[in-house]
Design a protein around this motif. Structure first.
Motif, PDB file in Angstrom:
ATOM      1  N   ALA A 112      37.860  40.487  27.146  1.00  0.00           N
ATOM      2  CA  ALA A 112      37.172  40.285  28.431  1.00  0.00           C
ATOM      3  C   ALA A 112      37.310  38.843  28.909  1.00  0.00           C
ATOM      4  N   ASP A 113      37.279  37.882  27.977  1.00  0.00           N
ATOM      5  CA  ASP A 113      37.484  36.472  28.352  1.00  0.00           C
ATOM      6  C   ASP A 113      38.821  36.295  29.072  1.00  0.00           C
ATOM      7  N   VAL A 114      39.886  36.855  28.490  1.00  0.00           N
ATOM      8  CA  VAL A 114      41.222  36.717  29.073  1.00  0.00           C
ATOM      9  C   VAL A 114      41.266  37.336  30.464  1.00  0.00           C
ATOM     10  N   LEU A 115      40.552  38.435  30.635  1.00  0.00           N
ATOM     11  CA  LEU A 115      40.564  39.155  31.915  1.00  0.00           C
ATOM     12  C   LEU A 115      39.579  38.577  32.929  1.00  0.00           C
ATOM     13  N   GLY A 116      38.819  37.585  32.508  1.00  0.00           N
ATOM     14  CA  GLY A 116      37.866  36.959  33.425  1.00  0.00           C
ATOM     15  C   GLY A 116      36.708  37.868  33.782  1.00  0.00           C
ATOM     16  N   LEU A 117      36.319  38.737  32.855  1.00  0.00           N
ATOM     17  CA  LEU A 117      35.257  39.705  33.110  1.00  0.00           C
ATOM     18  C   LEU A 117      34.128  39.524  32.105  1.00  0.00           C
ATOM     19  N   LYS A 118      32.941  39.962  32.479  1.00  0.00           N
ATOM     20  CA  LYS A 118      31.802  39.964  31.561  1.00  0.00           C
ATOM     21  C   LYS A 118      31.836  41.267  30.767  1.00  0.00           C
TER      22      LYS A 118
END
Length: 328
Positions: A112-118
């Protein structure tokens, strides 16, 4: 990834299991709740069981984040699901009995960090993982899900760990399991609807075809009941994920791993994967995100902190060959 396998790892470097209750019993209250297990051959690692995890993190990668379906990007969250019946070091509850921790949540947060999502992680019963994916209630499952040919009809997979199973017996049983003949006539517990159940059913059929006794397969509602049955002699063996079985053996000293086997059978290395509804558009960004964290070293740090370095992969594969329908 193919190999002539039944991958007999006698020392369980990839550790594994206990229920949350067992873990709580092993925790040291003076240091916030930790336990120590084998990480790799000859090494030990301390596992933090407390709610303050200080997880491994990484940065957003815009080019990979842009691959995520627009609906999910707009929402800003990645709705993830794991089994509430899982156990350490896969998915379990911290010492506060509410914070979800383990290698599966850590990898999910990292992606999720890589995808910029929570990352929003939901825990449900095993069968409801797939119900929720089917209905698009959840975007992806991170729950020790094995790639199988049958599941590939409905789901897409991005792999992130090797899948190895373990036969666990009461300590000092003298049992060794290397193939179907070793469980002929034995009473073996297994989780319903799992790929280890599929393998055990196939082994039982092989035994019958060879003129041996079938396996007496038993099912229990939870790990506590399973281990009580194992200690009391009502069952001979328990077949489950190698990480959880080895963790339980290491932290309780009441059981031992008496055989390991690839989750995909004798000729194929089983693989664990992030699981999405087929053609949802999410599998490629998941695989690319996993490749990114494998490349930047944060993936290795996650596996190391849970004692699972021996289950690492070098690349995330999309929909690779999975557990065959006949498991032969």
């Amino acid at each position: 990834m193919t190999t002539s396998l039944a991958r007999r790892r006698t020392t369980a470097a990839a550790l594994g299991l206990a229920s949350a209750l067992v873990l709580a019993a092993c925790a040291n209250p003076t240091d916030g709740g930790t336990t120590e297990v084998a990480a790799t051959s000859g090494a030990r690692t301390r596992i933090n069981l407390g709610p303050d995890q200080d997880r491994v993190t990484t940065g957003k990668v815009d080019s990979i984040a842009a691959e995520v379906p627009e609906k999910i990007r707009r929402r800003g969250t990645l709705e993830l699901v794991a089994s509430s019946g899982s156990a350490a070091p896969l998915t379990f509850y911290a010492t506060d009995n509410k914070t979800v921790i383990g290698v599966e949540p850590d990898l999910a947060y990292l992606v999720a960090d890589v995808l910029g999502l929570k990352a929003d992680i939901h825990t449900v019963s095993w069968e409801n993982i797939f119900v929720g994916l089917d209905s698009a209630k959840y975007d992806a499952g991170f729950s020790n899900i094995t790639v199988t040919e049958e599941r590939k009809e409905k789901y897409d997979f991005a792999t992130y760990r090797e899948d190895n199973l373990a036969f666990e017996a009461k300590k000092g049983s003298g049992l060794k399991v290397t193939g179907p003949a070793d469980v002929a006539g034995r009473t073996v517990a297994v989780g319903s609807g799992t790929n280890q159940e599929k393998l055990l059913v196939e082994w039982s059929k092989e035994n019958e075809k060879a003129g041996r006794k079938p396996v007496d397969i038993k099912y229990y509602q939870n790990d506590s009941d399973t281990y009580l049955a194992l200690q009391s002699g009502r069952i001979d063996l328990y077949l489950g994920p190698n990480p959880t079985a080895a963790y339980h053996a290491a932290t309780t000293a009441k059981t031992e791993v008496v055989g390991t086997y690839s989750g995909a059978g004798a000729t194929l290395q089983g693989l664990i994967a992030a699981t999405t509804k087929k053609d949802s558009g999410l599998v490629k960004p998941l695989a690319d995100a996993l490749d990114h964290v494998i490349g930047n070293g944060t993936y290795a740090k996650v596996l190391q902190r849970w004692g699972l370095s021996d289950e690492a992969v070098t690349k995330s594969q999309i929909n690779p060959p999975g557990l065959p329908r006949t498991n032969k």
